[in-house]
Write an enzyme that holds these catalytic residues in place. Structure first.
Site, PDB file in Angstrom:
ATOM      1  N   ASP A 585      -2.208  23.764 -12.945  1.00 52.17           N
ATOM      2  CA  ASP A 585      -1.948  23.562 -11.519  1.00 52.17           C
ATOM      3  C   ASP A 585      -1.110  24.667 -10.869  1.00 52.17           C
ATOM      4  O   ASP A 585      -1.631  25.695 -10.486  1.00 52.17           O
ATOM      5  CB  ASP A 585      -1.307  22.192 -11.301  1.00 52.17           C
ATOM      6  CG  ASP A 585      -2.240  21.039 -11.648  1.00 52.17           C
ATOM      7  OD1 ASP A 585      -3.259  21.303 -12.318  1.00 52.17           O
ATOM      8  OD2 ASP A 585      -1.977  19.895 -11.273  1.00 52.17           O
ATOM      9  N   GLU A 808       5.052  11.308 -17.991  1.00 49.18           N
ATOM     10  CA  GLU A 808       4.133  12.445 -17.814  1.00 49.18           C
ATOM     11  C   GLU A 808       4.773  13.754 -18.280  1.00 49.18           C
ATOM     12  O   GLU A 808       4.123  14.594 -18.891  1.00 49.18           O
ATOM     13  CB  GLU A 808       3.748  12.539 -16.343  1.00 49.18           C
ATOM     14  CG  GLU A 808       2.736  13.625 -16.025  1.00 49.18           C
ATOM     15  CD  GLU A 808       2.410  13.680 -14.543  1.00 49.18           C
ATOM     16  OE1 GLU A 808       1.410  14.337 -14.191  1.00 49.18           O
ATOM     17  OE2 GLU A 808       3.144  13.083 -13.731  1.00 49.18           O
TER      18      GLU A 808
END
Length: 838
Positions: A585, A808
């Site tokens: 990302d 996460e």
């Protein structure tokens, strides 16, 4: 070319000669025949121009049509899985499952038009108005921690859910038999979170059944709104019956008084189930246990009258929705039993209902079998890990297996016109309806399939149940289009689509994703299981087509270089344009995206892919493929990697592109934060962004143990000023100007310093690998492996004990869990780290 420009260049000769005659004062020729000749010639020229334009436009249209067609055309290679592999005939034990990971508790069949079951609950009287109805896993609903204590991926599971003062335990177990997937039973237990609570709350449980087609449910009503049972029939399940048993006290058979309500309507659409129930909770009822004071509660309509109105008041006519509400005081247990008709035909004796003490025994025996199998598989107790670490490992595996879903539907695809930056407008098109059996990264935030996540998921699942991995990889390869592309994010079906922002629905066929499915493929090759090899033989044509598409479609500006297509444009609001297809990302790349970029991580993925597929081709005796892949694998070895990606001035491997470090976000009212580019101006150079990308030749074990580059890799990995933290390896060096920097005013840092389990697992595997190979760095690699493993596992364990969740990502500053939770996708790799299984 502009219309005016074409006109100016149209017929210069006549115009020039006429102007010359006028300038000399000579006569302008007006010969009629010459005019007619010139007119004929002009007409012919115009006709040629028009024809050329028409042919050009036609060919462009045909090319666009052709590419659009191929984008949504399924690949012609034979499927990797047998026909009807999800049917109850071929895989009866997998037909039913907890394949709805986005709900707290529910089951469905592996079918395009499944029969679905689920649970909702609400605590009555704690808040004014309609009570909070719990159904789908949400990031911010205040429920938690929650997760599977045990789940074997096939037949059994036990989950705990904390909801304020309540503790729910949901359990299921399946019993094989018949031709339609067998029987199963649920037990839902609700207790106060704290012992000795005097004010026991009134709780409503809502058990529902939904059909997604023309199947018919036939409820049999008993006294006071209580369903005796629900019978039904479908082509895939045959005859079946649901029975909701009377509630009891937990752990015994003492009956408890419950109040009942029921609602029956057409299926409003799966994403609307919660809102439909909320809208019907508008009647007050009295809960009147014998000898106790009555209490009011909000309930569903009391009668079993068919209601064919959806939330909009219109008849839907798409399947049925039948829900039973049972309301009573905690603590209590309720059991739901599903019985398959075919499991009761042809047997020598009648099957006893899987309920009560029989259900208790089945649950306990499955739990014990899980513990024994877990230790035999991962040997955590034998390796000396603590009971807390063993519980963490069991929870990590169970959460991953309990997050497996079955999805069916069409995705939106934007065809690749093969012209980057083209203004040619192409509309998204619908991909064919396809099934997908896959694990998901997060039940609350990402309850759908992600391609690069799935390779990491299957590294864990494969150790536990190789068949589940074959099923998952086979389904992913079933998504291959005619060119060999697989969409990186799969949003299939109405329930999945309802949870995804519109800008992320469309998948672009020019965009790739790391081919991590090749990681479990490599493990299959190492293991040599005949069932795995038989699967790989069937899957090889599709694996080869997928890799070939990646190799050709992402080729870079020079031979043996590669570039992720699909970087964000250099918008004035972005510090560094994202590269979503890479999976990393916002990890910093060249500051100014261009076709001149060379991406190190992608080149390493291609190098790994060529090695794995060459090995597979040789193992399978695919001589032609091996002859093609062998030279490619050889050409991608360390020497060419050095030439294209070693940055002497940085002392590390790096990306290459049009770059400057002189970029920052500054406030520019009223626009907000805006990117400002200073000096030096961007130019082609190696990108100074030390972090995970820099380590990829090491992470994927592409370096020789005697490589002169291995030492510098270990130096930056172990440097506490760079990547090393007490909690694992940082994603970006602490010395980087991008470290912990926002990418925009509304986009906090993601891969800019936080500790991620998937890459740390790769690092542990590489350290373990080089620590067992003779070479100048063997001892150091082994020591770093021990230290990194202790840091990583220790922090995940502490955060799990403190919060009840796997996260996460983790802070490199204090180790706290960050991002979404529960994240029992690749964070479950902590189990393999504990087991030292790489």
């Amino acid at each position: 070319m502009a219309r005016g420009e074409r006109r100016r260049r149209g017929a210069p000769a006549d115009g020039a000669r006429t102007a010359e005659r006028v300038a000399r004062g000579g006569p302008v020729r007006r010969d009629g025949r010459g005019g007619r000749a010139r007119g004929a010639a002009g007409g012919a020229a115009l006709a040629i121009v028009v024809l050329s334009l028409a042919l050009g436009l036609s060919s462009r249209w045909l090319l666009a049509w052709y590419r659009s067609r191929r984008a949504v055309m399924l690949h012609s290679a034979p499927p990797a899985l047998p026909p009807d592999s999800s049917s109850p005939t071929v895989a009866p034990d997998l037909f039913w499952g907890t394949y709805r990971p986005h709900v707290y508790f529910g089951m469905k069949t592996r079918s395009p038009q499944p029969l679905l079951t689920g649970l909702m609950w609400a605590q009555q009287g704690t808040t004014p108005g309609t009570p909070k109805l719990r159904h789908t896993c949400e990031q911010g609903d205040g429920v938690g921690p929650y997760g599977w204590e045990f789940h074997d991926g096939v037949s059994f599971g036990r989950q705990h859910i904390q909801d304020g003062a309540l503790r729910l335990t949901t359990e299921f177990v399946k019993r094989p038999g018949g031709q339609h997937g067998g029987d199963w039973s649920w037990r839902v237990t609700v207790e106060p979170q704290a012992s000795g609570t005097s004010a026991l709350p009134l709780v409503s449980l809502f058990f529902y059944v939904v059909t997604d087609g023309k199947e018919v449910l036939v409820p049999e009503i008993g006294a006071k709104g209580q369903l005796k049972f629900i019978s039904g029939h479908t082509s895939e399940l045959g005859d079946f019956r649901f029975t909701l048993l009377a509630p009891t006290s937990p752990g015994d058979t003492t009956p408890k008084y419950g109040s009942y309500n029921v609602f029956w309507s057409s299926n409003p659409g799966l994403p609307l189930l919660t809102e439909m129930v909320k809208s019907r909770l508008n009647n007050w009822f009295q809960h009147r246990p014998p000898g106790a004071s009555p209490e009011r509660y909000l309930g569903l309509p009391e009668s079993l009258k068919w209601d064919d109105r959806g939330p909009s008041g219109q008849g839907q006519g798409q399947g049925q929705f039948l829900i039973q509400q049972v309301t009573l005081k905690v603590p209590f247990s309720v059991e739901l039993v599903f019985e398959s008709g075919s499991a009761r035909t042809g047997g020598s004796q009648a099957l006893e209902q899987l309920a009560g003490s029989l259900l208790t025994h089945a649950l306990e025996s499955h739990a014990e079998a899980f513990r024994e199998r877990f230790e035999k598989t991962f040997q955590l107790k034998e390796k000396g890990l603590s009971p807390e670490e063993q519980a963490l490992g069991q929870g990590a595996l169970s959460g991953l297996l309990g997050g497996i879903g079955y999805f069916y539907g069409q995705s939106l695809v934007l065809p690749d016109m093969e012209v980057e930056g083209s203004d040619q407008k192409v509309d998204p098109v619908l991909f064919p309806s396809v099934p997908l059996f896959t694990a998901v990264p997060s039940r609350s935030f990402f309850p759908r399939g992600f391609l690069w996540d799935e390779g990491f998921h299957q590294l864990v699942i494969q150790r536990w149940d190789p068949r589940l991995t074959r099923e998952a990889i086979g389904h992913w390869l079933g998504l291959l289009n005619a060119d060999g592309w697989i969409g990186r994010e799969q949003v299939l079906g109405d329930e999945a689509r309802a949870r995804v922002p519109s800008e992320f629905l469309v998948q672009r066929t020019a965009h790739a994703n790391p081919p991590t499915l090749l990681l479990p493929v490599a493990h299959m090759l190492d293991g040599g299981d005949p069932a795995d090899l038989a699967f790989l033989r069937r899957a090889f044509p599709r694996l080869r087509a997928w890799f070939s598409w990646l190799h050709h479609s992402q080729a870079g500006p020079v031979p043996l270089s590669y570039r992720w297509r699909g970087r964000d444009p250099a918008l004035p609001t972005l510090l560094n344009p994202k590269t979503l297809p890479s999976g990393l990302d916002d990890y910093p790349r060249a500051s100014h995206p261009s076709a001149s970029e060379r991406h190190l991580d992608l080149r390493c993925w291609v190098a790994l892919g060529s090695r794995v597929l060459m090995r597979l081709a040789e193992q399978l005796g695919e001589a032609e493929a091996a002859a093609e892949l062998g030279p490619l694998a050889a050409s991608l070895e360390e020497e060419s990697l050095d030439e294209l990606h070693w940055a002497p001035e940085l002392g590390v491997f790096a990306d290459f592109g049009n770059h400057t470090k002189a970029v920052q976000l500054k406030p520019r009212p009223p626009q907000g934060l805006m990117r400002v580019v200073g000096r030096p101006h961007p130019h082609l150079q190696y990108v100074d962004a030390l972090g995970y990308v820099s380590l990829f030749p090491f992470l994927l074990r592409l370096l020789d143990p005697n490589s002169p580059r291995l030492g510098p890799m270990l130096d930056v990995l172990a440097d506490r000023r760079q990547l090393w933290s007490p909690f694992g390896l940082r994603s970006l060096a602490a010395s980087s100007p991008f470290y912990s920097q926002r990418n925009s005013e509304h986009d906090p840092p993601y891969w800019r310093g936080a500790v991620w389990l998937n890459v740390n697992y790769l690092a542990l595997g590489a350290l373990h690998y080089y620590g067992h190979l003779e070479g100048p760095h063997q001892a150091r690699a082994a020591r770093l492996h021990r230290e990194l493993r202790a840091n990583l596992v220790g922090n995940v364990r502490r955060q799990y004990q403190a919060t009840g969740f796997l996260w996460e990502q983790y802070s490199d500053q204090d180790g706290r869990g960050m991002g979404c939770r529960p994240f029992q996708g690749w964070t479950s790799l902590v189990l393999l780290a504990m087991a030292e299984d790489y």
